[in-house]
Design a protein around this motif. Structure first.
Motif, PDB file in Angstrom:
ATOM      1  N   ARG A  78       0.856  -1.185   0.000  1.00  0.00           N
ATOM      2  CA  ARG A  78       0.000   0.000   0.000  1.00  0.00           C
ATOM      3  C   ARG A  78       0.896   1.240   0.000  1.00  0.00           C
ATOM      4  O   ARG A  78       1.804   1.362   0.807  1.00  0.00           O
ATOM      5  N   TRP A  79       0.610   2.155  -0.945  1.00  0.00           N
ATOM      6  CA  TRP A  79       1.424   3.360  -1.088  1.00  0.00           C
ATOM      7  C   TRP A  79       0.516   4.589  -1.144  1.00  0.00           C
ATOM      8  O   TRP A  79      -0.692   4.469  -1.357  1.00  0.00           O
ATOM      9  N   PRO A  80       1.123   5.784  -1.023  1.00  0.00           N
ATOM     10  CA  PRO A  80       0.345   6.994  -1.336  1.00  0.00           C
ATOM     11  C   PRO A  80      -0.160   6.917  -2.772  1.00  0.00           C
ATOM     12  O   PRO A  80       0.524   6.366  -3.645  1.00  0.00           O
ATOM     13  N   ASP A 117      -9.635   4.444   1.022  1.00  0.00           N
ATOM     14  CA  ASP A 117      -8.747   4.615   2.172  1.00  0.00           C
ATOM     15  C   ASP A 117      -7.598   5.579   1.911  1.00  0.00           C
ATOM     16  O   ASP A 117      -6.741   5.770   2.769  1.00  0.00           O
ATOM     17  N   GLY A 118      -7.572   6.190   0.743  1.00  0.00           N
ATOM     18  CA  GLY A 118      -6.545   7.169   0.468  1.00  0.00           C
ATOM     19  C   GLY A 118      -5.195   6.615   0.108  1.00  0.00           C
ATOM     20  O   GLY A 118      -4.241   7.374  -0.061  1.00  0.00           O
ATOM     21  N   ALA A 158       5.523  12.570  -4.249  1.00  0.00           N
ATOM     22  CA  ALA A 158       5.577  13.986  -3.891  1.00  0.00           C
ATOM     23  C   ALA A 158       4.945  14.251  -2.541  1.00  0.00           C
ATOM     24  O   ALA A 158       5.238  15.249  -1.883  1.00  0.00           O
ATOM     25  N   SER A 159       4.060  13.357  -2.079  1.00  0.00           N
ATOM     26  CA  SER A 159       3.333  13.570  -0.834  1.00  0.00           C
ATOM     27  C   SER A 159       3.936  12.829   0.350  1.00  0.00           C
ATOM     28  O   SER A 159       3.449  12.954   1.471  1.00  0.00           O
ATOM     29  N   ALA A 160       4.988  12.042   0.125  1.00  0.00           N
ATOM     30  CA  ALA A 160       5.600  11.286   1.221  1.00  0.00           C
ATOM     31  C   ALA A 160       7.060  11.035   0.899  1.00  0.00           C
ATOM     32  O   ALA A 160       7.474  11.100  -0.259  1.00  0.00           O
TER      33      ALA A 160
END
Length: 499
Positions: free
Chosen positions: A9-11, A38-39, A64-66
């Motif tokens: 599971r990743w961003p 679940d985003g 880019a978000s993590a």
């Protein structure tokens, strides 16, 4: 060995890439998609191990978000402990080849030569061993008499391997090491005779005198293998080799033999081709099917195969059968080979990589399967290592040898076999700036005999484009780092991994 996959599971905006020792060995694919609700996103990594050992995998996640992360883990592939076929033999790792699920061979004594000296294990790369066994299995499976013939994949693989040790002679010697490369190219299309000899067999002239005597000699057919159809004019290592691979499959063969119609990349492939079935789209498939036909259809069996092998000059009269008798342990149906000296060399084509190509105009509605033939990075031994002695060092790889081609792109299109030498590769190694060279040979033609088949800069007004990845060692989800690059682009050499 069965397929294996793992989910993570990743961003949702993550870029997923996976690196292995050899993606080719697995048929590795990476799929990234967003999960509902679940985003997070999910990534599926699917692969099928083909060889028995510990496989190291590295997964890279950048977003880019993590924060980016690297995850490494091992997959251990082992042979099945139970018979894969009811009441059949239990398969284990061979006592000799170490990497494949074949019957153990421990009871046969080591082969001996005519002087009763023990013959050492025959060296082979894991990729070549896997490739010939894959082709052998496909050839046998395609025969309706496969259960009556008595031909096993290991026996057929031994026939196939024996030719390579004779045709690709390491430093002009027939010996069990080093491992021969399926990327090997013919080196005897020199267009000249050998050095003059005295009656006692000693040379009557020096190497320098030999080359001076034949300088500028252009009245023979070999000149058509040189770029621009002239040995002394174009870049000497833009050279079309008519003999290719472990079996030196040559343009001079009979079209009915099947290999004449294959391009360089296909001839080099010891495996079962792109679709893993016996339809003769690889050198391995063609050779395996011919040898299986001789063994199964002719009551002579091994002798009949030996007679058929005479069409390979190095096998005559029955020299390859002598090698076969060393490699194949009849009592246990095992192969007297080792891969211990070639860890990591998993390419069934000796390092030739499969790509997609297209023309810069609209003549190709769908991409063409093409091959990057990187001659400077072979897996296994080729006689490119023989030191140069000629007046023009880039021209020859040794005494009386033809040039050894620089990396090129190989493919088939419009009933022609192409070899394309990108100018950025020619520029980096030759004395002067050169332009991309194209050679197009009819599928059943002999390149030695065909004049005016070279083009400079483009082919019929179009330039070849290759789909290259900026990170060639990584398998990237959705192909995010790959794009079309012209062979005339100054960055082509660096993008295909050349310095």
């Amino acid at each position: 060995m069965s397929s294996w996959f793992r989910r993570f599971r990743w961003p949702p905006d993550a870029q997923i890439a996976v690196k292995t020792a050899a993606a080719e060995e697995f048929g590795l694919t990476v799929t990234a998609r967003s999960a509902a609700g679940d985003g997070y996103g999910t990534a599926a990594i699917a692969l099928t191990p083909r060889l028995v050992h510990d496989h190291e995998l590295t997964v890279r996640v950048s977003s880019a978000s993590a924060a980016g992360r690297l995850i490494s883990f091992k997959l251990t592939a082992r042979c099945p402990t139970a018979p894969p076929v009811p009441n059949g033999p239990t398969l284990t790792t061979s006592a000799h080849n170490e990497v494949l699920c074949v019957k153990t061979g421990t009871s046969d004594p080591a082969p001996k030569d005519k002087n009763s000296n023990a013959v050492g294990l025959y060296h082979v790369t894991p990729g070549t061993l896997n490739g010939v066994l894959e082709s052998a299995r496909a050839a046998i499976a395609a025969r309706s008499d496969r259960f009556q013939c008595g031909l096993t994949p290991n026996k057929l693989a031994a026939f196939m391997l024996s030719i390579g040790y004779r045709e690709v002679q390491a430093e002009y010697a027939v010996r069990p090491d080093p491992s021969r490369s399926p990327m090997a190219l013919s080196r005897r299309d020199v267009g000249r005779n050998g050095r003059l000899k005295n009656s006692d067999g000693t040379f009557a002239e020096t190497v320098e005198q030999f080359h001076a005597r034949w300088a500028g000699y252009e009245t023979n057919r070999q000149m058509h293998l040189y770029s621009d159809d002239r040995r002394e004019q174009g870049p000497p290592r833009a050279f079309f080799h008519p003999g290719v691979g472990l079996w030196q499959l040559d343009d001079a063969g009979d079209p009915d033999d099947g290999w004449v119609m294959l391009n360089h990349g296909q001839r080099a492939n010891t495996g079962a081709g792109l679709n893993d079935s016996a339809n003769d789209d690889s050198g391995g498939e063609v050779v395996a099917s011919h040898l299986a036909e001789r063994f199964c259809d002719d009551p002579g069996g091994v002798v009949a195969v030996g007679v058929f092998m005479k069409q390979w000059h190095a096998c005559s009269p029955l020299k390859c059968i002598e090698v076969y008798n060393n490699i194949y342990l009849d009592g246990t149906d095992d192969l007297y080979v080792t891969t211990a000296h070639d860890a990591g060399r998993y390419s069934a084509a000796g390092g030739v990589s499969s790509n997609e190509c297209r023309w810069s105009d609209a003549r190709t509605a769908t991409p063409i399967v093409c091959f990057v033939y990187d001659t400077q990075h072979p897996q296994g031994w080729t006689d490119s290592a023989i030191p140069a002695t000629a007046a023009r060092p880039p021209d020859t790889g040794g005494l009386g040898s033809s040039p050894y081609a620089l990396p090129f792109v190989s493919f088939t299109h419009d009933e022609k076999r192409f070899a394309v030498f990108p100018d950025s590769i020619l520029d980096s190694t030759e004395d002067a700036v050169d332009t991309t060279r194209y050679k197009a040979v009819p599928k059943t033609g002999n390149a030695r005999k065909l004049a005016k088949t070279w083009s400079t800069g483009s082919y019929n007004g179009a330039v070849l484009e290759v789909r290259l990845c900026r990170e060639p060692d990584w398998v990237v989800a959705d192909g995010g780092s790959c794009g079309w690059v012209s062979v005339s682009d100054a960055q082509f050499a660096s993008l295909m991994g050349r310095p």
